[in-house]
Design an enzyme around this catalytic site. Structure first.
Site, PDB file in Angstrom:
ATOM      1  N   LEU A 251       0.844  -1.199   0.000  1.00  0.00           N
ATOM      2  CA  LEU A 251       0.000   0.000   0.000  1.00  0.00           C
ATOM      3  C   LEU A 251       0.878   1.247   0.000  1.00  0.00           C
ATOM      4  O   LEU A 251       0.524   2.266  -0.596  1.00  0.00           O
ATOM      5  CB  LEU A 251      -0.942   0.006   1.208  1.00  0.00           C
ATOM      6  CG  LEU A 251      -1.893   1.201   1.207  1.00  0.00           C
ATOM      7  CD1 LEU A 251      -2.930   1.090   0.110  1.00  0.00           C
ATOM      8  CD2 LEU A 251      -2.584   1.349   2.549  1.00  0.00           C
ATOM      9  N   TYR A 252       2.026   1.158   0.666  1.00  0.00           N
ATOM     10  CA  TYR A 252       2.966   2.286   0.645  1.00  0.00           C
ATOM     11  C   TYR A 252       3.288   2.655  -0.802  1.00  0.00           C
ATOM     12  O   TYR A 252       3.180   3.818  -1.207  1.00  0.00           O
ATOM     13  CB  TYR A 252       4.248   1.917   1.394  1.00  0.00           C
ATOM     14  CG  TYR A 252       5.377   2.898   1.190  1.00  0.00           C
ATOM     15  CD1 TYR A 252       5.331   4.159   1.773  1.00  0.00           C
ATOM     16  CD2 TYR A 252       6.485   2.568   0.406  1.00  0.00           C
ATOM     17  CE1 TYR A 252       6.356   5.070   1.577  1.00  0.00           C
ATOM     18  CE2 TYR A 252       7.515   3.471   0.217  1.00  0.00           C
ATOM     19  CZ  TYR A 252       7.448   4.719   0.798  1.00  0.00           C
ATOM     20  OH  TYR A 252       8.460   5.621   0.606  1.00  0.00           O
ATOM     21  N   ALA A 253       3.673   1.632  -1.581  1.00  0.00           N
ATOM     22  CA  ALA A 253       4.020   1.868  -2.980  1.00  0.00           C
ATOM     23  C   ALA A 253       2.821   2.430  -3.745  1.00  0.00           C
ATOM     24  O   ALA A 253       2.966   3.358  -4.556  1.00  0.00           O
ATOM     25  CB  ALA A 253       4.480   0.561  -3.612  1.00  0.00           C
ATOM     26  N   THR A 255       0.393   4.230  -2.607  1.00  0.00           N
ATOM     27  CA  THR A 255       0.119   5.641  -2.289  1.00  0.00           C
ATOM     28  C   THR A 255       1.148   6.557  -2.953  1.00  0.00           C
ATOM     29  O   THR A 255       0.837   7.673  -3.349  1.00  0.00           O
ATOM     30  CB  THR A 255       0.082   5.916  -0.768  1.00  0.00           C
ATOM     31  OG1 THR A 255       1.338   5.536  -0.188  1.00  0.00           O
ATOM     32  CG2 THR A 255      -1.051   5.178  -0.087  1.00  0.00           C
TER      33      THR A 255
END
Ligand SMILES: O=C(O)[C@H]1O[C@H](OP(=O)(O)OP(=O)(O)OC[C@H]2O[C@@H](n3ccc(=O)[nH]c3=O)[C@H](O)[C@@H]2O)[C@H](O)[C@@H](O)[C@H]1O
Length: 444
Positions: A251-253, A255
């Protein structure tokens, strides 16, 4: 009135926030029982909400530093004091005459933010920082970085990037020519624990920054931190800016990738000059304790075992570890080459610059080799536990193609992992010093 998602999550981790959100979830489900209960619940909630706001507003005047609210408040509010205004103005005063910049650095008490702020201030630019000092990792380290910045005349505003009112106040007070936007919820694996904090910082916070910049007159140019993680499951190496980035593994990637698309929109509609930088696993002194090189150092010194992840077919994982000084040069060069935004009064008047650059080291190193180097400089053997890479957002390797940054920014990484880790260990031992249980640490 129900609080919006923005009210419920801080820009970064939010254990407390998550609870509060669940609380509202439970309350809302009960509302559906009867009409009178709904009315009663509504009034009670409104009353409680009004009381909280009233209490916060009345107590804000006691805060000598400008009456900011921390990220855990229900509503953003802000009351600048004279002292606060003075600090912002002084911090923004350039000390050089040849076309100085006035830079707002978000995430200024973060790892990269601290180093970039110092580099800009040292060469005479005006710099003011903003940071919410959240507890994703040890706050004392962030406060120590803040102290370091203060010693160099840089004021870090203690506030969240979602606080639009505060940011507007800063823009009204001083003419910000550039925004170096580094505030973010970092960490690939933590996204499974606290997804909301990534949305709130990396998406809502980014949009808030763009909104403020778009409305400013003149609009600043923006340089912001994207990530090598946008390449996700891409297997073509080295990673080029032209490669596909539609397969994020965390999810980091996702976002960060979303941020790149949002940047395109603001550039297209409002004429904001925007440069996104895809950082490749940045490390060095004053670094982030959640990252492997840092936590390994801590655990090796404590005699604790470290988990070394392995990919499919027992393949070692590798990263294009990039030393902080090289990243700082890339950031400063991006600011220096950023063209002016073209919008005025919130409207675009012509096409504006939109760029994306990889900032990596171009020579990936495996995680076991990273541990070898740490062992050498710590003079302590690590207790290695080899474990299968968990399915929590990691990718097997990263490798940057930096030709675009080389051509357009004269970016040229100069520090290899061996040299960089030596400097990191030296800093680590001087910073944490006495707390380390081993004695023969500085034998090298
Ligand atoms: O370039 C980025 O865009 C990102 O870089 C960084 O992510 P990563 O490259 O994953 O760095 P990091 O966690 O230090 O793990 C390094 C290696 O150690 C392995 N690793 C990790 C932990 C562990 O216990 N064991 C292990 O083997 C792990 O599997 C990996 O192979 C930033 O944190 C992130 O915010 C973002 O900026």
């Amino acid at each position: 009135m129900l609080p919006s998602i923005q009210d419920n999550f801080p820009s970064t981790p939010g254990k407390v926030k998550m609870d509060r959100n669940n609380y509202f979830g439970r309350v809302t489900s009960r509302w559906h029982s009867t009409a009178s209960a709904r009315l009663l619940g509504c009034s009670a909630l409104l009353l409680a909400f009004a009381l909280v706001v009233l209490f916060r507003v009345s107590s804000s005047s006691d805060l000598g530093d400008g009456g900011y609210f921390s990220h855990s408040d229900v509503h953003w509010a802000f009351k600048p004091t004279r002292l606060w205004e003075k600090k912002v103005r002084q911090s923004c005063l350039p000390r050089r005459e040849d076309n100085p910049m006035v830079v707002l650095v978000t995430g200024a008490a973060g790892f990269v933010g601290t180093h970039v702020s110092l580099a800009l201030k040292k060469r005479g630019d005006g710099v003011v920082g903003i940071d919410n000092f959240n507890s994703y990792y040890e706050v004392s380290l962030k406060r120590a970085r803040q102290e370091l910045l203060a010693k160099h005349g840089i004021f870090v505003i203690d506030a969240d990037i979602n606080n639009a009112f505060l940011l507007k106040t800063v823009f009204e007070l001083v003419q910000i020519t550039h925004v170096m936007h580094l505030a973010a919820q970092a960490g690939v694996r933590y996204a499974m624990e606290n997804p909301g904090s990534y949305v709130q910082s990396n998406i809502a916070g980014l949009v808030n920054i763009f909104e403020i910049c778009k409305a400013a007159n003149p609009q600043p140019a923006i340089v912001w931190a994207s990530s090598s993680s946008v390449y996700g499951l891409n297997t073509k190496v080295p990673f080029s800016e032209l490669d596909r980035t539609d397969q994020p593994a965390s999810l980091y990637a996702a976002t960060k990738k979303a941020g790149e698309e949002i940047a395109h929109t603001y550039n297209h509609i409002y004429g904001l000059s925007i440069t996104g930088l895809r950082f490749f696993t940045v490390y060095g002194p004053w670094g982030r304790p959640d990252m492997a090189y840092f936590s390994f150092t801590r655990d090796i010194l404590k005699g604790k075992p470290i988990n070394i992840y392995q990919g499919p077919n027992n393949k070692d994982l590798a990263r294009d570890f990039t030393y902080i000084d090289d990243i700082v040069k890339g950031c400063v060069a991006s600011l220096d080459t950023a063209e002016k935004s073209t919008g005025s009064g919130g409207k675009k008047t012509g096409p504006a610059q939109l760029r994306i650059f990889n900032l990596g080291n171009t020579s990936p190193v495996t995680v076991p080799t990273l541990v070898d180097i740490l062992e050498k400089y710590l003079n302590v053997k690590a207790k290695r536990e080899i474990v299968k890479m968990p399915r929590n957002g990691d990718v097997p390797f990263t490798h940057a193609n930096i030709s675009a940054a080389q051509t357009q920014l004269q970016y040229k990484p100069e520090t290899n992992l061996e040299t960089g880790l030596k400097k990191f260990v030296k800093w680590y031992l001087s910073y944490y010093g006495d707390n380390t249980p081993h004695e023969s640490l500085v034998a090298w």
